[in-house]
Motif scaffolding. Sequence first.
Motif, mmCIF file in Angstrom:
data_model
loop_
_atom_site.group_PDB
_atom_site.id
_atom_site.type_symbol
_atom_site.label_atom_id
_atom_site.label_comp_id
_atom_site.label_asym_id
_atom_site.label_seq_id
_atom_site.Cartn_x
_atom_site.Cartn_y
_atom_site.Cartn_z
ATOM 1 N N PHE A 844 0.829 -1.208 0.000
ATOM 2 C CA PHE A 844 0.000 0.000 0.000
ATOM 3 C C PHE A 844 0.868 1.264 0.000
ATOM 4 O O PHE A 844 1.796 1.396 0.784
ATOM 5 C CB PHE A 844 -0.893 -0.005 1.243
ATOM 6 C CG PHE A 844 -1.630 1.280 1.456
ATOM 7 C CD1 PHE A 844 -2.626 1.676 0.575
ATOM 8 C CD2 PHE A 844 -1.342 2.118 2.536
ATOM 9 C CE1 PHE A 844 -3.318 2.868 0.762
ATOM 10 C CE2 PHE A 844 -2.025 3.304 2.732
ATOM 11 C CZ PHE A 844 -3.013 3.672 1.837
ATOM 12 N N ASN A 845 0.532 2.168 -0.919
ATOM 13 C CA ASN A 845 1.230 3.445 -0.974
ATOM 14 C C ASN A 845 0.175 4.533 -0.790
ATOM 15 O O ASN A 845 -0.715 4.681 -1.615
ATOM 16 C CB ASN A 845 1.922 3.595 -2.335
ATOM 17 C CG ASN A 845 2.587 4.947 -2.477
ATOM 18 O OD1 ASN A 845 2.636 5.732 -1.535
ATOM 19 N ND2 ASN A 845 3.088 5.227 -3.663
ATOM 20 N N LEU A 846 0.308 5.288 0.292
ATOM 21 C CA LEU A 846 -0.699 6.307 0.590
ATOM 22 C C LEU A 846 -0.782 7.334 -0.535
ATOM 23 O O LEU A 846 -1.821 7.916 -0.801
ATOM 24 C CB LEU A 846 -0.328 6.996 1.903
ATOM 25 C CG LEU A 846 -1.245 8.119 2.360
ATOM 26 C CD1 LEU A 846 -2.668 7.633 2.451
ATOM 27 C CD2 LEU A 846 -0.794 8.652 3.696
ATOM 28 N N TYR A 847 0.357 7.548 -1.243
ATOM 29 C CA TYR A 847 0.371 8.587 -2.287
ATOM 30 C C TYR A 847 0.284 7.977 -3.671
ATOM 31 O O TYR A 847 0.933 8.413 -4.598
ATOM 32 C CB TYR A 847 1.609 9.468 -2.117
ATOM 33 C CG TYR A 847 1.536 10.203 -0.818
ATOM 34 C CD1 TYR A 847 0.667 11.271 -0.672
ATOM 35 C CD2 TYR A 847 2.261 9.796 0.287
ATOM 36 C CE1 TYR A 847 0.535 11.931 0.535
ATOM 37 C CE2 TYR A 847 2.138 10.446 1.503
ATOM 38 C CZ TYR A 847 1.274 11.513 1.618
ATOM 39 O OH TYR A 847 1.116 12.163 2.804
ATOM 40 N N PHE A 848 -0.540 6.918 -3.786
ATOM 41 C CA PHE A 848 -0.757 6.254 -5.073
ATOM 42 C C PHE A 848 -1.298 7.272 -6.078
ATOM 43 O O PHE A 848 -2.209 8.042 -5.753
ATOM 44 C CB PHE A 848 -1.765 5.135 -4.835
ATOM 45 C CG PHE A 848 -2.155 4.389 -6.066
ATOM 46 C CD1 PHE A 848 -1.196 3.734 -6.819
ATOM 47 C CD2 PHE A 848 -3.484 4.337 -6.473
ATOM 48 C CE1 PHE A 848 -1.562 3.041 -7.956
ATOM 49 C CE2 PHE A 848 -3.846 3.644 -7.604
ATOM 50 C CZ PHE A 848 -2.877 2.995 -8.351
ATOM 51 N N GLU A 872 -0.111 -3.204 15.185
ATOM 52 C CA GLU A 872 1.183 -2.758 14.638
ATOM 53 C C GLU A 872 1.310 -1.249 14.812
ATOM 54 O O GLU A 872 0.372 -0.580 15.227
ATOM 55 C CB GLU A 872 1.245 -3.088 13.135
ATOM 56 C CG GLU A 872 1.118 -4.562 12.830
ATOM 57 C CD GLU A 872 0.894 -4.804 11.348
ATOM 58 O OE1 GLU A 872 1.244 -3.913 10.541
ATOM 59 O OE2 GLU A 872 0.363 -5.868 10.984
ATOM 60 N N ASP A 873 2.488 -0.727 14.417
ATOM 61 C CA ASP A 873 2.676 0.719 14.363
ATOM 62 C C ASP A 873 1.662 1.321 13.417
ATOM 63 O O ASP A 873 1.349 0.727 12.401
ATOM 64 C CB ASP A 873 4.059 0.995 13.730
ATOM 65 C CG ASP A 873 5.026 1.368 14.817
ATOM 66 O OD1 ASP A 873 4.538 1.617 15.928
ATOM 67 O OD2 ASP A 873 6.235 1.410 14.559
ATOM 68 N N SER A 874 1.211 2.543 13.710
ATOM 69 C CA SER A 874 0.223 3.102 12.778
ATOM 70 C C SER A 874 0.897 3.842 11.626
ATOM 71 O O SER A 874 0.225 4.440 10.792
ATOM 72 C CB SER A 874 -0.708 4.054 13.526
ATOM 73 O OG SER A 874 0.038 5.166 13.948
ATOM 74 N N ALA A 875 2.241 3.820 11.565
ATOM 75 C CA ALA A 875 2.909 4.535 10.471
ATOM 76 C C ALA A 875 2.622 3.830 9.149
ATOM 77 O O ALA A 875 2.721 2.616 9.051
ATOM 78 C CB ALA A 875 4.404 4.560 10.723
ATOM 79 N N LEU A 876 2.226 4.617 8.118
ATOM 80 C CA LEU A 876 1.986 4.030 6.787
ATOM 81 C C LEU A 876 3.271 4.208 5.984
ATOM 82 O O LEU A 876 3.507 5.252 5.384
ATOM 83 C CB LEU A 876 0.811 4.741 6.111
ATOM 84 C CG LEU A 876 -0.517 4.584 6.861
ATOM 85 C CD1 LEU A 876 -1.580 5.483 6.259
ATOM 86 C CD2 LEU A 876 -0.988 3.143 6.848
ATOM 87 N N LEU A 877 4.113 3.178 5.996
ATOM 88 C CA LEU A 877 5.449 3.308 5.403
ATOM 89 C C LEU A 877 5.381 3.277 3.887
ATOM 90 O O LEU A 877 4.492 2.648 3.313
ATOM 91 C CB LEU A 877 6.331 2.156 5.886
ATOM 92 C CG LEU A 877 6.346 1.959 7.400
ATOM 93 C CD1 LEU A 877 7.200 0.754 7.756
ATOM 94 C CD2 LEU A 877 6.875 3.194 8.092
ATOM 95 N N PRO A 878 6.337 3.943 3.212
ATOM 96 C CA PRO A 878 6.378 3.811 1.748
ATOM 97 C C PRO A 878 6.734 2.369 1.390
ATOM 98 O O PRO A 878 7.570 1.759 2.074
ATOM 99 C CB PRO A 878 7.496 4.780 1.341
ATOM 100 C CG PRO A 878 8.239 5.127 2.573
ATOM 101 C CD PRO A 878 7.375 4.847 3.741
ATOM 102 N N PRO A 879 6.094 1.801 0.374
ATOM 103 C CA PRO A 879 6.408 0.416 -0.002
ATOM 104 C C PRO A 879 7.736 0.356 -0.745
ATOM 105 O O PRO A 879 8.216 1.363 -1.263
ATOM 106 C CB PRO A 879 5.259 0.058 -0.926
ATOM 107 C CG PRO A 879 4.839 1.345 -1.526
ATOM 108 C CD PRO A 879 5.092 2.405 -0.494
#
Length: 1745
Positions: A844-848, A872-879
């Motif tokens: 998942f990429n938040l900036y798709f 888990e951590d709530s950070a949405l990491l770049p894939p």
Amino acid sequence: FYWVWSHSHEKLDTSLCACLNFSSPLSFLPQKWLQATDLPKEVYQHLAGYVPKIYCLGPNLNPTSEDLLAQLLLQAPLEWYLCGEDPLVGLAKLEKNNQPSQLCGHVFKVGEPTYSCRECAADPTCVLCMQCFLGSVHKEHRYRMTTSGGGGFCDCGDTEAWKKGPYCQKHEPNICDSSQEDPLANLSADMIARTYNIFSIMLKYAVDMLTWDKEDELPHGLEPPERGDTYYCMLFNDEVHTYEQVIYTLQKAVNCTQKEAVSFATTVDRDGRKSVRYGDFQFCEQAKSVIVRNTSRQSKPLRVQVMHSSVVAHQCFALKALTWFSHVIRYSDALRRILCQVGLQRGPEGDNSLVDTLMLCDSKMWKGARNVYHQLYMSSLLMDLKYKKLFAIQFAKHYERLQSDYVKDDHDREFSVTDLSVQMFTVPSLARMLITEENLMTTIIRTFVDHLRHRDLQGRFQFERYTAQQAFKFRRVQSLIGDLKYVLISRPTEWTNRLREKFLEGLEAFLELLKCMQGMDPVVRQVGQHIEMEPEWEAAFTLQMKLTHIISMIQEWCASDDRVLIEAYKKCLTVLTHCHSGFADGEQPITLSMCGHSVDTIRYCISQEKVSIHLPVSRLLAGLHVLLSKTEVAYRFPEQLPLSELSPPMLIEHPLRCLVLCAQVHAGMWRRNGFSLVNQIYYYHNVKCRVEMFDKDLMMLQVGASMMDPNHFLMIMLSRFELFHIFSSADCRKRYNRESANKDVVQQNSTLIEEVLHLIMMVVGERFVAGIGQVESCEELKREIIHQLCIRPMAHSELVKALPENENKETGMEKVIDSVASFKKPGVTGRGLYELRPECAKHFNLYFHHYSRADQSKAEEAQRKLKRQNGEDSALLPPSLPQLCPLFASLVNILQCDVLLGMLGAVLQWAMEPSGGHWSESMLQRVLHLIGMALLEEQQQLESTLDDNEVTFSFTLKISRPGEAPSTSPSILAVLETLQNAPHLEVHKDMIRWILKTVVSIKTMRERTAAAPPPERAGGWQEEMVRDKDKAERKRKAEMARLRREKIMAQMSEMQKHFINENKELFQQSLEELDASTSASLEHSPSSWDSVLVCVGPRRWRGGRGERRQVVTCILCQEEQEIRADGRAMVLAAFVQRSTVMSKNRKRPPHDPESYDPIFMHPDLSFGTHTGSCGHIMHSHCWQRYFEAVQAKEQRRQQRLRVHTSYDVENGEFLCPLCECLSNTVIPLLPLTKTSCSNGEQPGLVQWLNTTSQQIKALHSAHRKAKPTSEYPDHAPPPPEGFRPDHTPINPYSSSIKEMLTTFGTATYKVGLKVHPNEQDPRVPIMCWTSCAYTIQSVERLLVDEQKPLFGSLPCRQDDCLSSLARFGSACWTVSSLATVQSHFIRLLAALLPDPQVENSRCILDVDMFHLLVSLVLSYPAVHCQDSSGLSTDIAELHLLHLVTVAHLVQILLTSIPVELTMEQESGGVEHEEESVCLLYNTLRSHIGSCVYEVSSGWHLWRAVKAGILPFLRGAALFFHHLHGVPTPPELNGASEWEVLCAYLSLPSNLLQLFYSYQEVLEWCSHPSMRQCLQSPETLISFPRESNKLIELPEDYSALINQASSFTCPKSGGDKSRAPTLCLVCGALLCSQSYCCQTELEGEDVGACTAHTFACGAGVGIFLRVRESQVLFLAGKTKGCFYAPPYLDDYGETDQGLRRGNPLHLCRERYRKIQKLWRQHSITEEIGHAQEANQTLVGIDWQHL
């Protein structure tokens, strides 16, 4: 041949024979023709003589006799000549010798199902007919099913149409088949010559006549021997005028009725022309002038011609001749081939062939003629592969002319010869041949460009101020793009030099077209005031959408050949350079410098200058550039490519402007430009256009950036975004001075900074296109699906809509979906959903780049929630990203260039100050994301390269360095460490922590690789340690939270105890009440006192001590009120409707409401009145106030706007104020009637019957006295003691209750009989009783069908409704005239006990016994109220029940005994009952005789009796339970149901014991109409009555479509119905929504469905619209709604409108749900709810469906 003549004489009318003068030597014609020297002249002479005598002899054409005569006098000689013998023999021989064709060639009718295989079809136009499909391999594949618009044909057997499986079993070629030989080899030379002669004469005749344009004379050789003065006024079809206009005009012009005008209009629409007047020239001319005058006001007039009857006759026969050709060539391929030769043969001076002539005159012909000759072309030219090719060449030669004709013609495309292009251009070999030989690609594009002549000064298309004419033309020329798509749809595998040359020539033409689009519709930002006129933008986007697939296909063609790709790239570059030459307005040269770099560029202010969203040339070049990388041409032939000469700033200039425009629109800077711009931006990103718009702009930026210094690229970007000044100032890191700037500007700049950061992410991170990143093409699709499913689980159709389709309407989703998602099946509602597999969430990429803003926030929320759930951590990491291709490898340097680091540092600096209003959370989030991307990139490089010196990417080193000397700002890393603990950044903490951790692990990796590289993965342990620490921390927090929770809970329970102790007595009290109520309910239950529960008769249960008070609350005023007879009336909202749900005879004609006597219900229950309620209670006065308000509102609304509401106030309808359920009356709530428990001896049946008959005699005489004229002297017997016929009882009810009794009674009477309300009518009480009985019967059936117990399973709203109905029924006599109700009782009783004073009483077989029971019980109080002898009503009820039960037993024995005794007898049990039932049965037989057959087995008889009478007993139990409020017996289900029921109704469980005392049985048998009933078995109803079901539907939907496609409209002879609609109640197919089938109903024109609902469903209908796959509910004339169909595809979705074409199968649960709605009488309610929820439904004209 003589035989044919002599026999046909007998068939023909003698006058006709006389006029045709049979003495002429017709029979020798074929011989004469064979010897003729000038054959054409002879044939013409024959036609000239006979055609006008057969056709067009009067105002009304008579097709049947005309066809018969034409067959005998005109076609038969032709066939004799052709075969040289009797055609019956000759044609049969031909057929026998003919090789069957491998092509199916079945031409589709309108609405016929067609099938295409998504896996094997060469393109979506390749379809199979149903027969071929079922015999093919494709039915096991993924196929799509659609309904044909008519016209095309089945492609079975065409090897080029299918990748595999081209033949079905029927058309499979034989192995030994030598189909290569010439089909003419089987014919004799003589036969060939004859065929050739006759075909060329007749085809020329037909073509001449159809293209003939003189109205008053005929071609040479066809002048008739004698010429009369008869003319036709011929009206032609056009697509401009509406049906209504034509009908209105015809009524004025030719004085015809509405019906005739409708029929004329229908025929004109169907055939293209129709004669509307017949007579001499003057007479017809006058009609013509009226029509022209009347229709020329708004638009061009209707086309009318006055034609001589002989011309019309020859045209009719010319059509017949073409049909005859189609018929004859079916016998033999050889005949077909000769016809093709004749048709395509050029004239002597090289003139056009006959086929060409017809084509070129296409737009001058009428619809019918066009259809006939198109069909002939299909069955001849297109079925012969050799001639198909020759015809295609001719078609391509005339292409331009044909298209120009079509653009001017006003008929739709399906009636134009240009529509045949799909049959030729989609054949790959033909398409290639036409491109190389006829230069077809260039021709199509040039023709297209020629038609769009409207240009601006720069030569670009201009659609502003398009006239209606031009808009029409623009719509027309779009079909050319369709043709181009057909030509390009299959890519070549083998390229020849000639094909390369012609394709590149076509490409040049295409680039010219794109050049006209480059920069069209430019926009300029509005400042100050809002734009005045919305500019036209749709045409340009329509063009773009139509061309999207073409552009993609051209790129695919280029990719399949290296040389073509190189040439195409050069040509495209040249055109682009030409577009850019010279500075445009507003471009000034400028030098930018920042972070120690400087670049020369231009200054262009997008917020002030022109900018256009249409840049197809740039985008095509971007696509080709990526292909250079994908096909590796860029690495193999670098010397042939002009890559070194490219100017990257020029390439990115326009796409960048376009992206900046979008950013500024998002930032709200273009608000004043109105919606047209918003819509353009929407479509630019929309899935339909983005592939060739947004995606390609992004690619072009990547192309430019990969060839530039990243610092320069970013500076140009900042300059275009108008943000350069913010980041370039020296102290920008601290904070640029914006205090003075206004708030709007600050807000806009914030958004723009977010957008620019997002764009940088996309340029670096979007690598999933093959050629940019090293990926397979399916990776891109997987990623799209993953990101869609990250928002929420989606249905198949939603996913398909969210993915781009290719030219074959395929998304390719099926190949990859299972690897990323799992499917969840639907329930009875809803649809199947795909859910993302958990292991895919890491992609998942938040900036798709394809997320809209709304999508992005939904996805972010969903993913954070998921992470929280998984702990888990709530950070949405770049894939992690794939590797870039070599051509684009330098893109990663953007991430570590100085300008970007400067920008990131600046934003982080601003974020240090919580109050600084010039940075936003999402800006910081984007910065952190970019840093994360860079770190991952570095980590990947370190992992993949072994030697440290190779790693060129050193992001960690750069972010660790502090700023340069003068402004010593801290390093980015230092700032991040500070921010990690900042309280105002709690949200981003996880992300910052992860970044710092990753930096540590990368540094460790670098140190490791610098030292000796260890064997295990570098940095692993470090990460482990950090992770462990992290875990421990989290655990500790969780533990503390748990302890805190426990402490709070302990405190709460302590407080609770304290409270209870303080308020002890309160709690004590409530517990005692609870006890009391449970013990009370125990007393009511039968276990607490002696006997069983009985609900009828003197032993019936009476509510124990103290009557229960019933207290209810009014929903309108919220006051409580006790229900009392003398209190204020409380009412239930109710809906009364007529019903045929239980009807066993839908053929019965509706009765005449004025004279109909409803006192007895026939056992077939053909019409009933059903009452339902939503169960909400109001005061009667509250309801009246509410209803008056509704009425007043309705009157006000009607003056304002003439729309229907979902309820019809004039009919007394309203919506329940609480639940908005449709209602049309109210039922008063009544208390239980108190009856004294009689102690005295109660009379037995015989005694009671005697008393009652005396009472009845007394009543008869009293009624006679009441009438003034007494016909015969009155010697009335004295009334029995205590009976006072003159006594008027006191009415126990209060005035408001009486008023409501009248209200409900009148409403039931009005609706049930469809009459005007009249409260005095004697039928009012009868209608109330029958409604009560019918409702109880329908509820009982419903419970059986759903296998629920009789009591306790009804919803309380139905319970309340039944109680109110039963109690209302027993009280409604109090508001009617007593004498009326008494006479009803007398008549009802006379059906059981014959009464000499009642005429024509019914035979018991014609009476529904349950209705009789209810009516008797409810009308008896009217007699009982005058009796003071202490008789109780209970005993009367019991005796009435016994009587009716006996009658019903006899009814069952006479009608329902099975003929075959198939069931095996069970042993044991009931000998006594069997004996007595046999005895009774034989008694009946001896009385009635032969009508009743013999049955010896008592067991079977008893079984049939029990089964037959059970529904009656169940209904009676429901009725008495609700009437008397007796509690229900608990054991009413399971094995003992029979005994319990009998006991509850106080009947003996052996019902035959009732017979010992009854003589009446024999009197019933002697009723005069008894025998007659028994002898007509079709009207006999047998018991138990089966519940009605909706009709059986086929499993596979295409079977329905097929059935409907062969359904023709019953009114307009043989015409295909446009909207065939299936009644689900009786299975009738109707022709809905068309003029032809409208009928008149109660003075209004209504469509077929509405008319049918009144005949079949008493005004309620359930239909399936077969072509739309939609269920239609109708109620009355103004109400209707659409409902989800019971057919689902494999993905659990319905397909209303058959748009998706997935195969549909019946879902039984959903069909059951519709059936349940119908059985519950909830259709009208469902429509009401639907119309309230969706206002558009109210506006539909339901009555015309």
